[in-house]
Design a protein around this motif. Structure first.
Motif, PDB file in Angstrom:
ATOM      1  N   VAL A 260       6.453   1.935   8.873  1.00 53.51           N
ATOM      2  CA  VAL A 260       5.136   1.760   8.669  1.00 53.51           C
ATOM      3  C   VAL A 260       4.823   1.155   9.848  1.00 53.51           C
ATOM      4  O   VAL A 260       4.513   0.019  10.089  1.00 53.51           O
ATOM      5  CB  VAL A 260       4.975   0.637   7.466  1.00 53.51           C
TER       6      VAL A 260
ATOM      7  N   TYR B  91      -1.243  -2.417   8.723  1.00 49.98           N
ATOM      8  CA  TYR B  91      -0.633  -2.941   7.285  1.00 49.98           C
ATOM      9  C   TYR B  91      -1.436  -3.004   6.327  1.00 49.98           C
ATOM     10  O   TYR B  91      -1.282  -2.838   5.315  1.00 49.98           O
ATOM     11  CB  TYR B  91       0.352  -4.350   7.717  1.00 49.98           C
TER      12      TYR B  91
ATOM     13  N   GLU C  76       1.307  10.424   1.234  1.00 52.57           N
ATOM     14  CA  GLU C  76       2.201   9.374   0.411  1.00 52.57           C
ATOM     15  C   GLU C  76       1.443   9.298  -0.904  1.00 52.57           C
ATOM     16  O   GLU C  76       2.056   9.280  -1.938  1.00 52.57           O
ATOM     17  CB  GLU C  76       2.162   8.046   1.049  1.00 52.57           C
TER      18      GLU C  76
ATOM     19  N   PHE D 136      -3.318   8.565   4.726  1.00 49.20           N
ATOM     20  CA  PHE D 136      -1.906   8.543   3.887  1.00 49.20           C
ATOM     21  C   PHE D 136      -1.869   9.550   2.573  1.00 49.20           C
ATOM     22  O   PHE D 136      -1.539   9.143   1.478  1.00 49.20           O
ATOM     23  CB  PHE D 136      -1.666   7.201   3.408  1.00 49.20           C
TER      24      PHE D 136
ATOM     25  N   VAL E  72      -2.878   0.304   5.239  1.00 42.05           N
ATOM     26  CA  VAL E  72      -1.889   1.256   4.460  1.00 42.05           C
ATOM     27  C   VAL E  72      -1.901   0.470   2.954  1.00 42.05           C
ATOM     28  O   VAL E  72      -2.059   0.996   1.879  1.00 42.05           O
ATOM     29  CB  VAL E  72      -0.518   1.048   4.891  1.00 42.05           C
TER      30      VAL E  72
ATOM     31  N   ASP F 274       8.069   4.882   3.883  1.00 44.46           N
ATOM     32  CA  ASP F 274       8.370   5.764   5.441  1.00 44.46           C
ATOM     33  C   ASP F 274       7.532   6.616   5.218  1.00 44.46           C
ATOM     34  O   ASP F 274       7.315   7.665   4.530  1.00 44.46           O
ATOM     35  CB  ASP F 274       9.828   6.431   5.110  1.00 44.46           C
ATOM     36  N   LEU F 275       6.394   6.387   6.056  1.00 44.04           N
ATOM     37  CA  LEU F 275       5.145   7.568   6.223  1.00 44.04           C
ATOM     38  C   LEU F 275       5.548   8.674   6.706  1.00 44.04           C
ATOM     39  O   LEU F 275       6.546   9.118   7.572  1.00 44.04           O
ATOM     40  CB  LEU F 275       4.274   6.677   6.826  1.00 44.04           C
TER      41      LEU F 275
ATOM     42  N   PHE G 185       6.364  -5.715   4.932  1.00 42.55           N
ATOM     43  CA  PHE G 185       6.194  -4.228   5.968  1.00 42.55           C
ATOM     44  C   PHE G 185       6.977  -4.433   7.069  1.00 42.55           C
ATOM     45  O   PHE G 185       7.352  -3.109   7.295  1.00 42.55           O
ATOM     46  CB  PHE G 185       4.650  -4.442   6.269  1.00 42.55           C
TER      47      PHE G 185
END
Length: 164
Positions: A36, A47, A147, A144, A50, A79-80, A30
């Motif tokens: 992130v 982390y 994503e 998220f 995610v 890449d958020l 990560f």
């Protein structure tokens, strides 16, 4: 007699059980990903959040695959959506069109007999992520979202379409 009852019950219940493929997910480091970065929590907690959230979404997509199918995914970059900004004593993630979500990954789709149906490396992005309409119940109250939706769209077009 008892075994006969158990066998009959098992046969009646088996069609109700979900038949689905399997998803195996692995991650690169990560710290090497483009973006992130946590805004207001520790790196390790962020982390983990995610990873857990996205893996749950990937596994749910695997339920759309035929029984015995294995989808292996190795996320090599993420890449958020948004970018970390500093405001006074706090950091926050600002989501604007300029900061769209991106993901790089390698994948392999294997059928129940062990034959590789599809494999490759992908680099996906969703530059129009703010223009997408949310499905009412989809990812409600989950992080998220952008994503997950970006990956779901890719999955439906490139993986799930193989079985229609």
């Amino acid at each position: 007699m008892r075994y006969l009852k158990s066998a009959v019950i098992a046969l009646l219940i088996s069609p109700l059980m979900a038949v689905a493929g399997e998803v195996k997910v692995s991650w690169a480091e990560f710290d090497d990903f483009i973006d992130v970065r946590p805004a207001s929590e520790t790196k390790s907690a962020f982390y983990k959040r995610v990873k857990t959230s996205l893996e749950k979404s990937f596994i749910e997509l695997g339920e759309k695959l035929p029984d015995g199918t294995v989808f292996e995914l190795r996320v090599s970059d993420l890449d958020l959506a948004g970018d970390i900004r500093y405001g006074g004593t706090r950091e926050y993630r600002l989501v604007e069109r300029l900061y769209y979500p991106k993901m790089k990954f390698d994948y392999q789709l294997v059928n129940a007999e062990g034959k590789i149906l599809k494999e490759g490396s992908e680099s996906i992005k969703d530059m129009g992520f703010l223009d997408r309409l949310r499905r009412p119940s989809q990812y409600r109250n989950e992080g998220f979202f952008y994503e997950k939706l970006m990956f779901e769209n890719w999955f439906e077009e490139n993986i799930e379409a193989q079985f229609k």
